[in-house]
Design a protein around this motif. Structure first.
Motif, short mmCIF file in Angstrom:
data_model
loop_
_atom_site.label_atom_id
_atom_site.label_comp_id
_atom_site.label_asym_id
_atom_site.label_seq_id
_atom_site.Cartn_x
_atom_site.Cartn_y
_atom_site.Cartn_z
N TRP A 10 -5.54 -7.34 6.84
CA TRP A 10 -5.49 -5.95 7.28
C TRP A 10 -6.14 -5.05 6.24
O TRP A 10 -6.93 -4.17 6.57
CB TRP A 10 -4.03 -5.53 7.52
CG TRP A 10 -3.89 -4.15 8.09
CD1 TRP A 10 -3.82 -3.81 9.41
CD2 TRP A 10 -3.83 -2.92 7.36
NE1 TRP A 10 -3.71 -2.45 9.54
CE2 TRP A 10 -3.71 -1.88 8.30
CE3 TRP A 10 -3.86 -2.60 6.01
CZ2 TRP A 10 -3.63 -0.54 7.93
CZ3 TRP A 10 -3.79 -1.27 5.64
CH2 TRP A 10 -3.66 -0.25 6.60
N LEU A 11 -5.82 -5.29 4.98
CA LEU A 11 -6.39 -4.49 3.89
C LEU A 11 -7.91 -4.64 3.84
O LEU A 11 -8.63 -3.65 3.69
CB LEU A 11 -5.75 -4.89 2.56
CG LEU A 11 -6.17 -4.07 1.35
CD1 LEU A 11 -5.87 -2.60 1.54
CD2 LEU A 11 -5.48 -4.60 0.11
N ASP A 12 -8.41 -5.86 4.00
CA ASP A 12 -9.85 -6.09 3.98
C ASP A 12 -10.54 -5.36 5.13
O ASP A 12 -11.62 -4.81 4.98
CB ASP A 12 -10.17 -7.59 4.04
CG ASP A 12 -9.79 -8.32 2.77
OD1 ASP A 12 -9.59 -7.65 1.73
OD2 ASP A 12 -9.69 -9.56 2.81
N VAL A 62 1.36 -4.67 3.84
CA VAL A 62 0.21 -4.98 4.69
C VAL A 62 -0.34 -6.34 4.28
O VAL A 62 -0.20 -6.76 3.14
CB VAL A 62 -0.90 -3.91 4.59
CG1 VAL A 62 -0.42 -2.58 5.13
CG2 VAL A 62 -1.41 -3.76 3.18
N ASP A 103 -3.62 -6.84 -4.27
CA ASP A 103 -4.90 -7.02 -3.58
C ASP A 103 -5.70 -8.12 -4.25
O ASP A 103 -5.92 -8.09 -5.46
CB ASP A 103 -5.69 -5.70 -3.61
CG ASP A 103 -7.00 -5.76 -2.87
OD1 ASP A 103 -7.20 -6.72 -2.09
OD2 ASP A 103 -7.82 -4.85 -3.07
N PHE A 139 -9.48 3.49 2.30
CA PHE A 139 -8.68 3.73 1.08
C PHE A 139 -9.55 3.94 -0.14
O PHE A 139 -9.16 4.63 -1.06
CB PHE A 139 -7.71 2.58 0.86
CG PHE A 139 -6.91 2.28 2.10
CD1 PHE A 139 -6.13 3.24 2.68
CD2 PHE A 139 -6.99 1.04 2.70
CE1 PHE A 139 -5.42 2.98 3.84
CE2 PHE A 139 -6.29 0.76 3.85
CZ PHE A 139 -5.51 1.75 4.43
N ILE A 173 -2.68 0.40 -4.44
CA ILE A 173 -2.73 -0.90 -3.77
C ILE A 173 -2.24 -1.95 -4.77
O ILE A 173 -2.81 -2.10 -5.85
CB ILE A 173 -4.16 -1.24 -3.31
CG1 ILE A 173 -4.67 -0.15 -2.36
CG2 ILE A 173 -4.20 -2.60 -2.65
CD1 ILE A 173 -6.14 -0.27 -2.00
N HIS A 197 -9.52 -2.60 6.69
CA HIS A 197 -9.43 -1.15 6.59
C HIS A 197 -9.72 -0.60 5.20
O HIS A 197 -9.50 0.58 4.93
CB HIS A 197 -8.03 -0.69 7.03
CG HIS A 197 -7.71 -1.05 8.43
ND1 HIS A 197 -8.27 -0.41 9.51
CD2 HIS A 197 -6.91 -2.02 8.95
CE1 HIS A 197 -7.82 -0.95 10.63
NE2 HIS A 197 -6.99 -1.94 10.31
N ARG A 198 -10.23 -1.43 4.32
CA ARG A 198 -10.46 -1.06 2.92
C ARG A 198 -11.29 0.22 2.76
O ARG A 198 -11.02 1.03 1.89
CB ARG A 198 -11.15 -2.22 2.21
CG ARG A 198 -11.42 -2.00 0.74
CD ARG A 198 -12.07 -3.21 0.11
NE ARG A 198 -11.28 -4.42 0.28
CZ ARG A 198 -10.25 -4.76 -0.48
NH1 ARG A 198 -9.88 -3.98 -1.46
NH2 ARG A 198 -9.60 -5.88 -0.26
N LEU A 253 0.85 -1.19 0.00
CA LEU A 253 0.00 0.00 0.00
C LEU A 253 0.89 1.24 0.00
O LEU A 253 1.80 1.36 0.83
CB LEU A 253 -0.88 -0.04 1.25
CG LEU A 253 -1.88 1.07 1.45
CD1 LEU A 253 -2.99 0.97 0.41
CD2 LEU A 253 -2.48 0.96 2.85
N GLN A 310 -3.38 -9.19 3.57
CA GLN A 310 -4.68 -9.14 2.92
C GLN A 310 -5.79 -8.92 3.96
O GLN A 310 -6.73 -8.17 3.74
CB GLN A 310 -4.94 -10.42 2.13
CG GLN A 310 -6.22 -10.38 1.32
CD GLN A 310 -6.21 -9.35 0.19
OE1 GLN A 310 -5.22 -9.23 -0.51
NE2 GLN A 310 -7.29 -8.62 0.03
#
Length: 127
Positions: free
Chosen positions: A32-34, A28, A52, A40, A49, A36-37, A2, A30
């Motif tokens: 964590w990204l899901d 990061v 992803d 972003f 990104i 806090h998506r 990210l 996956q």
């Protein structure tokens, strides 16, 4: 991966007192990204990104692949049943195979397809 690409030098992180710094990549997971998506996608094009896999959803919440599943997840589910398609298979083709696995009347057809593939592989190994 990210990377903040926005107009300001810094951007507040949703999970930490530290800030994103413009142009600095942050590794990061996956998960964590899901989680806090929403932070972003809300800010538009401010974040780059990379890698992803997207959000995985199951329309019926039954663990059986449907059109909301991505191709990679459907392949993984089929592999759990020892079904590997010959060559490249589209998502539609894979979902047809899922339907055959889940329909008891067509299980014999799927088993025949798998056994034919195994026989062909054995013939190729012998040559």
């Amino acid at each position: 991966m990210l990377t903040y690409m926005g107009p300001q030098y810094q951007h507040r992180r949703p999970d930490s007192p530290n800030d994103f710094i413009r142009g600095q990549a942050l590794e990061v997971s996956q998960a964590w990204l899901d989680e806090h998506r929403k932070h972003f996608t809300k800010s538009g094009q401010d974040f780059l990104i990379v890698g992803d896999e997207g959000v995985h959803s199951d329309e019926d919440n039954d663990g059986v692949p449907d059109k909301s599943w991505n191709r990679k997840k459907v392949l993984g589910w089929l592999a759990g049943y020892d079904i590997v398609p010959n060559g490249y298979a589209t998502k539609t083709t894979l979902l047809d195979l899922v339907g055959k696995v889940m329909n008891p009347e067509q299980v014999a057809e799927v088993q025949d397809l798998v056994s034919e593939t195994q026989v062909e592989e054995q013939k190729q190994e012998m040559n």
